[in-house]
Design a protein around this motif. Structure first.
Motif, PDB file in Angstrom:
ATOM      1  N   ALA A 178       0.838  -1.202   0.000  1.00 50.96           N
ATOM      2  CA  ALA A 178       0.000   0.000   0.000  1.00 50.96           C
ATOM      3  C   ALA A 178       0.869   1.247   0.000  1.00 50.96           C
ATOM      4  O   ALA A 178       0.579   2.221  -0.720  1.00 50.96           O
ATOM      5  CB  ALA A 178      -0.921  -0.006   1.217  1.00 50.96           C
ATOM      6  N   ASN A 179       1.933   1.251   0.805  1.00 46.80           N
ATOM      7  CA  ASN A 179       2.885   2.367   0.814  1.00 46.80           C
ATOM      8  C   ASN A 179       3.493   2.555  -0.564  1.00 46.80           C
ATOM      9  O   ASN A 179       3.590   3.679  -1.075  1.00 46.80           O
ATOM     10  CB  ASN A 179       3.999   2.116   1.830  1.00 46.80           C
ATOM     11  N   ARG A 184       2.377   1.716  -3.478  1.00 44.08           N
ATOM     12  CA  ARG A 184       1.424   2.244  -4.460  1.00 44.08           C
ATOM     13  C   ARG A 184       1.220   3.741  -4.278  1.00 44.08           C
ATOM     14  O   ARG A 184       1.153   4.506  -5.249  1.00 44.08           O
ATOM     15  CB  ARG A 184       0.087   1.499  -4.340  1.00 44.08           C
ATOM     16  N   LYS A 185       1.099   4.171  -3.029  1.00 46.15           N
ATOM     17  CA  LYS A 185       0.881   5.599  -2.769  1.00 46.15           C
ATOM     18  C   LYS A 185       2.116   6.422  -3.140  1.00 46.15           C
ATOM     19  O   LYS A 185       1.995   7.518  -3.687  1.00 46.15           O
ATOM     20  CB  LYS A 185       0.530   5.802  -1.296  1.00 46.15           C
ATOM     21  N   PHE A 245       2.259   9.327  -5.953  1.00 44.71           N
ATOM     22  CA  PHE A 245       2.769  10.643  -5.557  1.00 44.71           C
ATOM     23  C   PHE A 245       3.874  11.087  -6.512  1.00 44.71           C
ATOM     24  O   PHE A 245       3.865  12.219  -7.016  1.00 44.71           O
ATOM     25  CB  PHE A 245       3.300  10.577  -4.123  1.00 44.71           C
ATOM     26  N   ARG A 290      -0.264  16.006  -5.917  1.00 45.41           N
ATOM     27  CA  ARG A 290      -1.253  15.222  -5.202  1.00 45.41           C
ATOM     28  C   ARG A 290      -0.705  14.953  -3.800  1.00 45.41           C
ATOM     29  O   ARG A 290       0.308  14.260  -3.651  1.00 45.41           O
ATOM     30  CB  ARG A 290      -1.482  13.892  -5.923  1.00 45.41           C
ATOM     31  N   TYR A 327       0.274  13.423  -0.329  1.00 42.91           N
ATOM     32  CA  TYR A 327       0.447  11.999  -0.023  1.00 42.91           C
ATOM     33  C   TYR A 327      -0.698  11.467   0.815  1.00 42.91           C
ATOM     34  O   TYR A 327      -1.176  10.357   0.609  1.00 42.91           O
ATOM     35  CB  TYR A 327       1.778  11.783   0.711  1.00 42.91           C
ATOM     36  N   SER A 366      -4.561  11.326   2.079  1.00 37.48           N
ATOM     37  CA  SER A 366      -5.873  11.569   1.488  1.00 37.48           C
ATOM     38  C   SER A 366      -6.855  12.029   2.547  1.00 37.48           C
ATOM     39  O   SER A 366      -6.592  11.935   3.751  1.00 37.48           O
ATOM     40  CB  SER A 366      -6.395  10.288   0.830  1.00 37.48           C
TER      41      SER A 366
END
Length: 259
Positions: free
Chosen positions: A8-9, A11-12, A16, A26, A28, A30
């Motif tokens: 998950a990290n 992908r984010k 970014f 964008r 980091y 949400s």
């Protein structure tokens, strides 16, 4: 506890970095990550971008900074490179921010990264962390995390500062937010300069007149409506063409307090 980096990290971080490469921004973090009770989501009147801030303290800090004439852009919730923060923590023998239950590493972020430009067009960056109030002598973990941010930005020769709530003028922020409703990016400089001259002349003629009357009189001189005069006034103040004492509430039925 074994620390690990999650998919998950990754992908984010990828999303970014890809947005940055496209010239977009964008944050980091949400909106779903933020507490509904403290977060602030609003459209920046100057840049037109939706801004996600963790607290009212950050919002007031943002609005106090964005209209400074040398500020080009402000990037909120800016992700720090995980490999660099891990390296710093290893050197300092600190535990990297992580999920206390799972050991999942957390990507550190800086609240606001401010891009400024000097008169020659040279750009620089300034990094800020905002806290409502903090006692670093007692809260050793917060102190450690702030030092981690400072050491990170020092590697890029970027100044990092902690800003507490007491250092931000709440009333000035409120005034700027209210004036922001009238902000228009496309107003011509010559129109702005003309209004400044006429408005300041009206203040000189009738220094004790209420702001509403000054706007009406300036509008009559320029042959525009009072509403149009109000728009020009707000934009002149936001652009620092008319400098007011914004530490007290801007009241339209009172005389203006020029600096």
């Amino acid at each position: 506890m074994k620390l690990f980096n999650s998919e998950a990290n990754n992908r984010k971080i990828k999303a970014f970095n890809e947005a940055q490469a496209k010239g977009e921004y964008r944050p980091y973090l949400s909106a779903s990550f933020m507490s509904a009770g403290t977060r602030s989501i609003f459209k920046c009147p100057k840049t037109g971008r939706d801004i996600l801030l963790l607290s009212q303290t950050e919002k007031h800090g943002y609005i106090n900074l964005i209209y400074q004439p040398n500020v080009i852009e402000i990037k909120e919730q800016y992700a720090l490179d995980l490999q660099i923060t891990l390296e710093i923590c290893e050197q300092e023998r600190w535990i990297h921010p992580r999920d206390h239950e799972t050991g999942e590493l957390k990507v550190c972020t800086t609240d606001l990264l401010v891009i400024v430009s000097d008169e020659n067009g040279r750009q620089a960056r300034l990094a800020y962390s905002f806290k409502y109030q903090v006692n670093l002598d007692e809260d050793w973990r917060t102190d450690q995390k702030l030092k981690l941010e400072a050491l990170y930005w020092d590697r890029f020769d970027i100044t990092f500062d902690l800003v507490e709530r007491m250092h931000i003028s709440k009333m000035k922020a409120y005034n700027l937010i209210n004036l922001s409703a009238w902000y228009q990016h496309s107003l011509a400089d010559d129109l702005i300069d003309m209004f400044v001259r006429v408005f300041l002349t009206q203040v000189k003629i009738t220094p004790l007149a209420a702001l509403t009357n000054l706007l009406r009189d300036a509008g009559n001189v320029l042959e525009i409506t009072t509403r149009q005069a109000n728009v020009l006034f707000a934009n002149c103040v936001l652009r620092l063409k008319i400098k007011l004492d914004l530490s007290r509430k801007l009241e339209y039925h009172q005389p203006v307090r020029l600096l």
